[in-house]
Design a protein around this motif. Structure first.
Motif, mmCIF file in Angstrom:
data_model
loop_
_atom_site.group_PDB
_atom_site.id
_atom_site.type_symbol
_atom_site.label_atom_id
_atom_site.label_comp_id
_atom_site.label_asym_id
_atom_site.label_seq_id
_atom_site.Cartn_x
_atom_site.Cartn_y
_atom_site.Cartn_z
ATOM 1 N N ARG A 168 2.132 -4.623 -9.135
ATOM 2 C CA ARG A 168 3.724 -5.424 -8.818
ATOM 3 C C ARG A 168 4.074 -6.256 -9.353
ATOM 4 O O ARG A 168 4.987 -6.379 -10.238
ATOM 5 C CB ARG A 168 3.446 -5.435 -8.049
ATOM 6 C CG ARG A 168 4.559 -6.027 -7.413
ATOM 7 C CD ARG A 168 4.680 -5.608 -5.756
ATOM 8 N NE ARG A 168 4.271 -8.174 -5.325
ATOM 9 C CZ ARG A 168 3.472 -7.814 -4.629
ATOM 10 N NH1 ARG A 168 2.489 -6.931 -3.232
ATOM 11 N NH2 ARG A 168 2.115 -8.815 -4.497
ATOM 12 N N ARG A 210 -5.326 -3.660 -2.369
ATOM 13 C CA ARG A 210 -4.223 -4.369 -2.367
ATOM 14 C C ARG A 210 -4.145 -4.990 -3.147
ATOM 15 O O ARG A 210 -3.395 -5.288 -4.073
ATOM 16 C CB ARG A 210 -4.598 -5.105 -0.807
ATOM 17 C CG ARG A 210 -4.251 -4.456 0.219
ATOM 18 C CD ARG A 210 -3.736 -5.558 1.224
ATOM 19 N NE ARG A 210 -4.746 -6.278 2.034
ATOM 20 C CZ ARG A 210 -5.291 -5.662 2.885
ATOM 21 N NH1 ARG A 210 -5.174 -4.560 3.502
ATOM 22 N NH2 ARG A 210 -6.590 -7.211 2.820
ATOM 23 N N ARG A 226 -0.840 -5.131 -6.711
ATOM 24 C CA ARG A 226 -0.052 -6.601 -6.291
ATOM 25 C C ARG A 226 0.067 -6.901 -7.844
ATOM 26 O O ARG A 226 0.779 -7.589 -8.910
ATOM 27 C CB ARG A 226 -1.103 -7.985 -5.731
ATOM 28 C CG ARG A 226 -0.781 -7.785 -4.774
ATOM 29 C CD ARG A 226 -1.473 -9.322 -4.187
ATOM 30 N NE ARG A 226 -2.396 -9.886 -4.064
ATOM 31 C CZ ARG A 226 -3.551 -9.285 -2.878
ATOM 32 N NH1 ARG A 226 -3.497 -8.969 -2.141
ATOM 33 N NH2 ARG A 226 -4.696 -9.719 -3.460
ATOM 34 N N HIS A 258 -2.473 1.812 1.022
ATOM 35 C CA HIS A 258 -1.224 0.603 0.577
ATOM 36 C C HIS A 258 -0.282 1.177 -0.301
ATOM 37 O O HIS A 258 -0.207 1.756 -0.746
ATOM 38 C CB HIS A 258 -2.036 -0.039 0.289
ATOM 39 C CG HIS A 258 -3.161 -0.648 1.038
ATOM 40 N ND1 HIS A 258 -3.444 -0.974 2.034
ATOM 41 C CD2 HIS A 258 -4.719 0.657 1.874
ATOM 42 C CE1 HIS A 258 -4.759 -1.128 2.200
ATOM 43 N NE2 HIS A 258 -5.641 0.319 2.065
ATOM 44 N N THR A 293 3.480 -0.859 -2.010
ATOM 45 C CA THR A 293 3.872 -2.215 -2.806
ATOM 46 C C THR A 293 5.925 -1.232 -3.227
ATOM 47 O O THR A 293 5.225 -0.476 -4.444
ATOM 48 C CB THR A 293 3.069 -2.934 -3.326
ATOM 49 O OG1 THR A 293 3.836 -4.078 -3.677
ATOM 50 C CG2 THR A 293 2.825 -1.562 -4.853
ATOM 51 N N THR A 294 6.752 -2.551 -3.106
ATOM 52 C CA THR A 294 7.476 -1.946 -3.745
ATOM 53 C C THR A 294 7.994 -2.683 -5.448
ATOM 54 O O THR A 294 7.240 -4.126 -5.414
ATOM 55 C CB THR A 294 8.542 -1.957 -3.609
ATOM 56 O OG1 THR A 294 9.046 -1.255 -2.228
ATOM 57 C CG2 THR A 294 9.943 -1.833 -4.117
ATOM 58 N N ARG A 336 8.164 2.277 -5.819
ATOM 59 C CA ARG A 336 7.619 2.734 -5.084
ATOM 60 C C ARG A 336 6.054 3.012 -5.377
ATOM 61 O O ARG A 336 5.583 4.040 -5.508
ATOM 62 C CB ARG A 336 7.628 3.116 -3.463
ATOM 63 C CG ARG A 336 6.884 2.942 -2.399
ATOM 64 C CD ARG A 336 7.632 3.384 -1.176
ATOM 65 N NE ARG A 336 8.456 4.840 -1.054
ATOM 66 C CZ ARG A 336 9.811 5.219 -1.146
ATOM 67 N NH1 ARG A 336 10.378 3.859 -1.403
ATOM 68 N NH2 ARG A 336 10.188 6.034 -1.486
#
Length: 139
Positions: free
Chosen positions: A116, A109, A113, A15, A17-18, A77
């Motif tokens: 992030r 995930r 999050r 998985h 995310t940026t 990333r």
């Protein structure tokens, strides 16, 4: 299990995310999130670049590997890769419960999050500093 054994574990998922923060800020949030995580021990820790956690119990041997890569200016990333082996009948059942239901992906995930959301807020003045570098011995 040590870091050299991680590649021998079967790939489960990945998985990405940026994060709108530099690698140092992302690293601090990732470190804060994983500090004291039950069932894991640190196999690799390269601040600002990679954190590999490993663990095992009777139903599985597993690794959760985080990679941090510079995306665009001021963005990072963050990728989480899971590798695991589920031996025997009990392992097969455990895999169905943890991986097959989507529960594992949901948890990973959620972790991404959380990093992030929190990393751009930073931890005081440290937010905009570059990631720490590892010193190499000259002896």
């Amino acid at each position: 299990m040590d870091a050299t054994e991680i590649p021998t574990l079967p790939f489960i998922d990945e998985h990405t995310t940026t994060v709108e923060a530099n690698a140092a800020a992302v690293w601090r949030e990732l470190d804060a999130l994983m500090h004291g995580a039950r069932g894991f021990r640190v196999a690799v820790s390269t601040p600002g670049h990679e954190l590999a956690l490993v663990g095992h119990h009777p139903f599985s041997t597993y690794a959760l590997i985080f990679h941090l890569d510079e995306a665009t200016s001021g963005h990072t990333r963050l990728t989480a890769q899971t590798r695991a082996r589920f031996p025997g009948r009990a392992g097969t059942l455990y895999r169905r419960l943890v991986i097959g239901t989507g529960g594992h992906a949901l948890v990973v995930r959620h972790m991404l999050r959380r990093v992030r959301k929190r990393a751009p807020q930073g931890r005081g003045e440290l937010r905009d500093q570059p990631p720490p570098t590892c010193r190499q011995s000259t002896t």
